[in-house]
Design a protein around this motif. Sequence first.
Motif, mmCIF file in Angstrom:
data_model
loop_
_atom_site.group_PDB
_atom_site.id
_atom_site.type_symbol
_atom_site.label_atom_id
_atom_site.label_comp_id
_atom_site.label_asym_id
_atom_site.label_seq_id
_atom_site.Cartn_x
_atom_site.Cartn_y
_atom_site.Cartn_z
ATOM 1 N N THR A 180 1.019 -1.207 -0.041
ATOM 2 C CA THR A 180 0.019 -0.059 0.024
ATOM 3 C C THR A 180 0.652 1.254 0.067
ATOM 4 O O THR A 180 1.959 1.312 0.786
ATOM 5 C CB THR A 180 -0.878 -0.004 1.108
ATOM 6 O OG1 THR A 180 -0.373 0.213 2.333
ATOM 7 C CG2 THR A 180 -1.621 -1.220 1.353
ATOM 8 N N VAL A 209 -7.283 3.249 1.410
ATOM 9 C CA VAL A 209 -7.066 2.120 2.346
ATOM 10 C C VAL A 209 -7.903 2.477 3.484
ATOM 11 O O VAL A 209 -8.502 1.260 4.080
ATOM 12 C CB VAL A 209 -5.465 1.860 2.993
ATOM 13 C CG1 VAL A 209 -4.560 1.414 1.939
ATOM 14 C CG2 VAL A 209 -4.898 3.204 3.733
ATOM 15 N N VAL A 220 -11.220 -1.747 -0.536
ATOM 16 C CA VAL A 220 -10.145 -2.708 -0.290
ATOM 17 C C VAL A 220 -10.757 -4.051 -0.500
ATOM 18 O O VAL A 220 -9.751 -4.959 -1.169
ATOM 19 C CB VAL A 220 -9.575 -2.434 1.169
ATOM 20 C CG1 VAL A 220 -8.280 -3.365 1.252
ATOM 21 C CG2 VAL A 220 -8.886 -0.975 1.244
ATOM 22 N N CYS A 230 -6.697 -3.554 5.240
ATOM 23 C CA CYS A 230 -6.111 -4.279 4.172
ATOM 24 C C CYS A 230 -5.664 -5.756 4.819
ATOM 25 O O CYS A 230 -5.669 -6.765 4.097
ATOM 26 C CB CYS A 230 -4.705 -3.567 3.940
ATOM 27 S SG CYS A 230 -4.885 -2.194 3.056
#
Length: 239
Positions: free
Chosen positions: A7, A54, A60, A107
Amino acid sequence: MATVVITGAGQGLGRADAVRLAADGWSVVCLDLNGDLAAETAELVGGTSFAVDVTDRDAVLAVADEVPECTALVNNAGIWKFHSILDMTPEQARSVFEVNVLGIIWCTQAFVPKMKAAGTGSIVNMSSGAAWTSSPGLGLYPATKSGVESLTKTMALELGPDNIRANAIGPGLIVSDGTAANYQGDAAAKRAKGVPMARVGDPTDIADVVAFLCGNDSRYVSGQVIYVDGAVTAGALAR
Ligand SMILES: NC(=O)c1ccc[n+]([C@@H]2O[C@H](COP(=O)([O-])OP(=O)(O)OC[C@H]3O[C@@H](n4cnc5c(N)ncnc54)[C@H](O)[C@@H]3O)[C@@H](O)[C@H]2O)c1
């Protein structure tokens, strides 16, 4: 080939991580709020990219549906907004917390099922030396990074039985795209004077440790925080 999801891969430390992990043979999936920058990194490393925030859990999870496998996750995306505790607005506080802490959780929820399916996994969370030693005016940033370190330990305990490791890295003073403005002119040399190793860091200093933690050489390392800072935190009390 093993796949790593990174990320904040569009620039700075995240891009350096992508370059290093691709060189090690990883297939790299680049996630970033800025889709153009994520695509640039993906092109650089022969990977794939997704524009995603995120903090948006549903988004996500939708990205994870598009990624067939994942055995490493680098939770690198992070932001900072510096101000005093007394001046902090609800918007500033919430945005930093949502990216730096909740983004890591969303995530992790999205990609750990793929690690479980693979029977192995490594999560690397980006903390900061600011988790260890704060300064006036850093706002909520140090608290979020202390939170990252705490989360990392909880992840290591919860996911260890599935052969999934979780570790954190605490970068020191690293010249990245996001911090370059702080190192203009003679500022880098001045800042280097506060570093026992007498230099500020480069994103590759972090990426090499990310590669270690993602790879098999660290197979029995979990729940740890590694400060990559030229010994700044080691001497913090002395200063
Ligand atoms: N550079 C340093 O000196 C330093 C020191 C300590 C810790 N860190 C940590 O390292 C990480 C990377 O720092 P950097 O200097 O490379 O930053 P940077 O600003 O150069 O890059 C951060 C990337 O994250 C992306 N991003 C921001 N918010 C996002 C979101 N909501 N969703 C998806 N992507 C998002 C940005 O678009 C950007 O591409 C951060 O977590 C930071 O806190 C950096």
